[in-house]
Motif scaffolding. Sequence first.
Motif, PDB file in Angstrom:
ATOM      1  N   ALA A  66       0.819  -1.243  -0.103  1.00 16.94           N
ATOM      2  CA  ALA A  66      -0.068   0.063  -0.019  1.00 16.94           C
ATOM      3  C   ALA A  66       0.883   1.290  -0.052  1.00 16.94           C
ATOM      4  O   ALA A  66       0.612   2.150  -0.719  1.00 16.94           O
ATOM      5  CB  ALA A  66      -0.847  -0.030   1.135  1.00 16.94           C
ATOM      6  N   LEU A  67       1.961   1.355   0.830  1.00 16.57           N
ATOM      7  CA  LEU A  67       2.634   2.375   0.917  1.00 16.57           C
ATOM      8  C   LEU A  67       3.651   2.548  -0.642  1.00 16.57           C
ATOM      9  O   LEU A  67       3.667   3.902  -0.943  1.00 16.57           O
ATOM     10  CB  LEU A  67       3.892   2.176   1.953  1.00 16.57           C
ATOM     11  CG  LEU A  67       3.166   2.405   3.308  1.00 16.57           C
ATOM     12  CD1 LEU A  67       4.321   1.860   4.506  1.00 16.57           C
ATOM     13  CD2 LEU A  67       2.617   3.725   3.776  1.00 16.57           C
ATOM     14  N   GLY A  68       3.996   1.459  -1.319  1.00 22.29           N
ATOM     15  CA  GLY A  68       4.555   1.526  -2.620  1.00 22.29           C
ATOM     16  C   GLY A  68       3.564   2.007  -3.374  1.00 22.29           C
ATOM     17  O   GLY A  68       3.826   2.957  -4.253  1.00 22.29           O
ATOM     18  N   GLN A  69       2.233   1.647  -3.323  1.00 20.56           N
ATOM     19  CA  GLN A  69       1.136   2.321  -4.202  1.00 20.56           C
ATOM     20  C   GLN A  69       1.141   3.829  -4.135  1.00 20.56           C
ATOM     21  O   GLN A  69       0.982   4.565  -4.993  1.00 20.56           O
ATOM     22  CB  GLN A  69       0.090   1.417  -4.189  1.00 20.56           C
ATOM     23  CG  GLN A  69      -1.164   1.631  -5.193  1.00 20.56           C
ATOM     24  CD  GLN A  69      -0.688   1.654  -6.638  1.00 20.56           C
ATOM     25  OE1 GLN A  69       0.190   0.686  -6.910  1.00 20.56           O
ATOM     26  NE2 GLN A  69      -1.137   2.229  -7.564  1.00 20.56           N
ATOM     27  N   ILE A  70       1.151   4.083  -2.819  1.00 20.33           N
ATOM     28  CA  ILE A  70       0.854   5.584  -2.531  1.00 20.33           C
ATOM     29  C   ILE A  70       2.242   6.489  -2.978  1.00 20.33           C
ATOM     30  O   ILE A  70       1.992   7.396  -3.589  1.00 20.33           O
ATOM     31  CB  ILE A  70       0.755   5.695  -0.924  1.00 20.33           C
ATOM     32  CG1 ILE A  70      -0.566   5.196  -0.584  1.00 20.33           C
ATOM     33  CG2 ILE A  70       0.853   7.046  -0.402  1.00 20.33           C
ATOM     34  CD1 ILE A  70      -0.808   5.152   1.083  1.00 20.33           C
TER      35      ILE A  70
ATOM     36  N   GLY B   9      12.312   5.163 -11.660  1.00 22.01           N
ATOM     37  CA  GLY B   9      11.565   5.112 -10.396  1.00 22.01           C
ATOM     38  C   GLY B   9      10.324   4.209 -10.232  1.00 22.01           C
ATOM     39  O   GLY B   9      10.081   3.324  -9.205  1.00 22.01           O
ATOM     40  N   LEU B  10       9.397   4.447 -10.964  1.00 24.05           N
ATOM     41  CA  LEU B  10       8.452   3.943 -11.134  1.00 24.05           C
ATOM     42  C   LEU B  10       8.464   2.257 -11.457  1.00 24.05           C
ATOM     43  O   LEU B  10       7.807   1.476 -10.719  1.00 24.05           O
ATOM     44  CB  LEU B  10       7.253   4.344 -12.110  1.00 24.05           C
ATOM     45  CG  LEU B  10       6.846   5.909 -11.885  1.00 24.05           C
ATOM     46  CD1 LEU B  10       5.981   6.538 -13.007  1.00 24.05           C
ATOM     47  CD2 LEU B  10       6.193   5.863 -10.439  1.00 24.05           C
ATOM     48  N   ALA B  11       9.224   2.146 -12.457  1.00 22.43           N
ATOM     49  CA  ALA B  11       9.503   0.749 -12.763  1.00 22.43           C
ATOM     50  C   ALA B  11      10.384  -0.109 -11.530  1.00 22.43           C
ATOM     51  O   ALA B  11       9.841  -1.379 -11.161  1.00 22.43           O
ATOM     52  CB  ALA B  11      10.553   0.651 -13.922  1.00 22.43           C
ATOM     53  N   ASP B  12      11.184   0.682 -10.614  1.00 24.77           N
ATOM     54  CA  ASP B  12      11.483  -0.120  -9.434  1.00 24.77           C
ATOM     55  C   ASP B  12      10.452  -0.143  -8.403  1.00 24.77           C
ATOM     56  O   ASP B  12      10.464  -1.311  -7.763  1.00 24.77           O
ATOM     57  CB  ASP B  12      12.481   1.062  -8.904  1.00 24.77           C
ATOM     58  CG  ASP B  12      13.280   0.357  -7.650  1.00 24.77           C
ATOM     59  OD1 ASP B  12      13.922  -0.713  -7.649  1.00 24.77           O
ATOM     60  OD2 ASP B  12      13.177   0.988  -6.713  1.00 24.77           O
ATOM     61  N   PHE B  13       9.442   0.671  -8.283  1.00 23.41           N
ATOM     62  CA  PHE B  13       8.459   0.198  -7.374  1.00 23.41           C
ATOM     63  C   PHE B  13       7.555  -0.908  -7.978  1.00 23.41           C
ATOM     64  O   PHE B  13       7.159  -1.653  -7.151  1.00 23.41           O
ATOM     65  CB  PHE B  13       7.442   1.496  -7.466  1.00 23.41           C
ATOM     66  CG  PHE B  13       7.759   2.807  -6.957  1.00 23.41           C
ATOM     67  CD1 PHE B  13       9.012   2.935  -6.018  1.00 23.41           C
ATOM     68  CD2 PHE B  13       7.268   4.116  -7.287  1.00 23.41           C
ATOM     69  CE1 PHE B  13       9.511   3.925  -5.526  1.00 23.41           C
ATOM     70  CE2 PHE B  13       7.727   5.082  -6.782  1.00 23.41           C
ATOM     71  CZ  PHE B  13       8.846   5.246  -5.765  1.00 23.41           C
TER      72      PHE B  13
ATOM     73  N   ARG C 175       8.778  -3.399  -9.627  1.00 24.30           N
ATOM     74  CA  ARG C 175       9.689  -4.729  -9.289  1.00 24.30           C
ATOM     75  C   ARG C 175       9.411  -5.008  -7.731  1.00 24.30           C
ATOM     76  O   ARG C 175       9.449  -6.035  -7.330  1.00 24.30           O
ATOM     77  CB  ARG C 175      11.126  -4.379  -9.596  1.00 24.30           C
ATOM     78  CG  ARG C 175      11.453  -4.362 -11.166  1.00 24.30           C
ATOM     79  CD  ARG C 175      12.769  -4.418 -11.517  1.00 24.30           C
ATOM     80  NE  ARG C 175      13.309  -3.322 -11.194  1.00 24.30           N
ATOM     81  CZ  ARG C 175      13.489  -2.385 -11.874  1.00 24.30           C
ATOM     82  NH1 ARG C 175      13.147  -2.368 -12.962  1.00 24.30           N
ATOM     83  NH2 ARG C 175      14.261  -1.268 -11.223  1.00 24.30           N
ATOM     84  N   ARG C 176       9.592  -3.873  -6.788  1.00 22.76           N
ATOM     85  CA  ARG C 176       9.660  -4.081  -5.330  1.00 22.76           C
ATOM     86  C   ARG C 176       8.131  -4.745  -4.769  1.00 22.76           C
ATOM     87  O   ARG C 176       8.151  -5.539  -4.242  1.00 22.76           O
ATOM     88  CB  ARG C 176       9.984  -3.049  -4.724  1.00 22.76           C
ATOM     89  CG  ARG C 176      11.535  -2.708  -4.812  1.00 22.76           C
ATOM     90  CD  ARG C 176      11.951  -1.665  -3.856  1.00 22.76           C
ATOM     91  NE  ARG C 176      11.499  -0.328  -4.359  1.00 22.76           N
ATOM     92  CZ  ARG C 176      10.991   0.677  -3.470  1.00 22.76           C
ATOM     93  NH1 ARG C 176      10.890   0.262  -2.238  1.00 22.76           N
ATOM     94  NH2 ARG C 176      10.647   1.880  -3.959  1.00 22.76           N
ATOM     95  N   PHE C 177       7.155  -4.190  -5.587  1.00 19.10           N
ATOM     96  CA  PHE C 177       5.768  -4.430  -4.873  1.00 19.10           C
ATOM     97  C   PHE C 177       5.088  -5.066  -5.869  1.00 19.10           C
ATOM     98  O   PHE C 177       3.649  -5.297  -5.692  1.00 19.10           O
ATOM     99  CB  PHE C 177       5.217  -3.142  -4.465  1.00 19.10           C
ATOM    100  CG  PHE C 177       5.688  -2.037  -3.573  1.00 19.10           C
ATOM    101  CD1 PHE C 177       6.018  -2.569  -2.361  1.00 19.10           C
ATOM    102  CD2 PHE C 177       6.675  -1.231  -4.053  1.00 19.10           C
ATOM    103  CE1 PHE C 177       6.782  -1.831  -1.347  1.00 19.10           C
ATOM    104  CE2 PHE C 177       7.089  -0.437  -3.001  1.00 19.10           C
ATOM    105  CZ  PHE C 177       7.351  -0.485  -1.846  1.00 19.10           C
ATOM    106  N   GLY C 178       5.679  -5.730  -6.842  1.00 20.50           N
ATOM    107  CA  GLY C 178       4.483  -6.513  -7.805  1.00 20.50           C
ATOM    108  C   GLY C 178       3.645  -5.989  -8.682  1.00 20.50           C
ATOM    109  O   GLY C 178       2.686  -6.250  -8.910  1.00 20.50           O
ATOM    110  N   GLY C 179       3.731  -4.666  -9.063  1.00 20.42           N
ATOM    111  CA  GLY C 179       2.990  -3.751  -9.632  1.00 20.42           C
ATOM    112  C   GLY C 179       2.862  -3.929 -11.255  1.00 20.42           C
ATOM    113  O   GLY C 179       3.882  -4.835 -11.632  1.00 20.42           O
TER     114      GLY C 179
END
Length: 244
Positions: A103-107, A221-225, A227-231
């Motif tokens: 959730a924090l990653g999505q925010i 940066g968004l691509a890293d998010f 990868r980390r949070f499975g978006g």
Amino acid sequence: MKTVRKFEFDLSFDQPAARPNVRVAAPEPEPEPMPEPEPAEPPPPPAPTFSQEEIDAARHLGLLEGRTAGEMDAMQRIERRLADTVERLTHDLETLKGAQQAALGQIERQATELCLGVVRQLFPVLSARSGTDEIAALIGDALALAVEQPKLTLLCAPGMTEALEPVLTEAARRSGFEGRLAVRGDPTLVETDCRIEWNDGGLDRNTGRLMAEIEAAVARGLADFDRRFGGDGTGSSGALEESR
């Protein structure tokens, strides 16, 4: 006169053939020895006797041992329940932690996209407002690098030549540049951009390229998010694309 008679022990010493009617008794077998008697078992010990005090003490000890065993069994059951509870809570906390991080990653992703949208809206306005100042700063940097060059040329939008000629002249005077100066219009440049050239080098200000670099950094940066949070790379990007 007495007649003397030999004492023959009432036995006959004649040969058996001479006395056919005399039977010789067969020797009697020796009797078998009597078996030895088995040793007698000792008599059983007398039954134990206990006093009333000893009986009461034994009963009390048995009650204590039973209570202790029951308490230990209860404690073991409680410990097993606590261990199961702790394990379940640990699993639940790990699940909550993962959900919170997602959730924090999505925010964070949405906030980054929102900031990018704001930059896209404000960047042209800020570039136009501070365009002359930015170009003047770029001219100062160029003169510091090309102070010994024989010639320096400033290329800018055609409508900016009259505004930038005095800026270039004043900057050259302050820096001690003694070469020739030239200002020419370039229709491929917008009012906020310029290019400064000399014999073996040059500098430029390209707001379009600067904005592209900002967007590329945000995209990384968004691509890293993701990868980390499975978006899946979706979100408010589509809406922000419309703000271009």
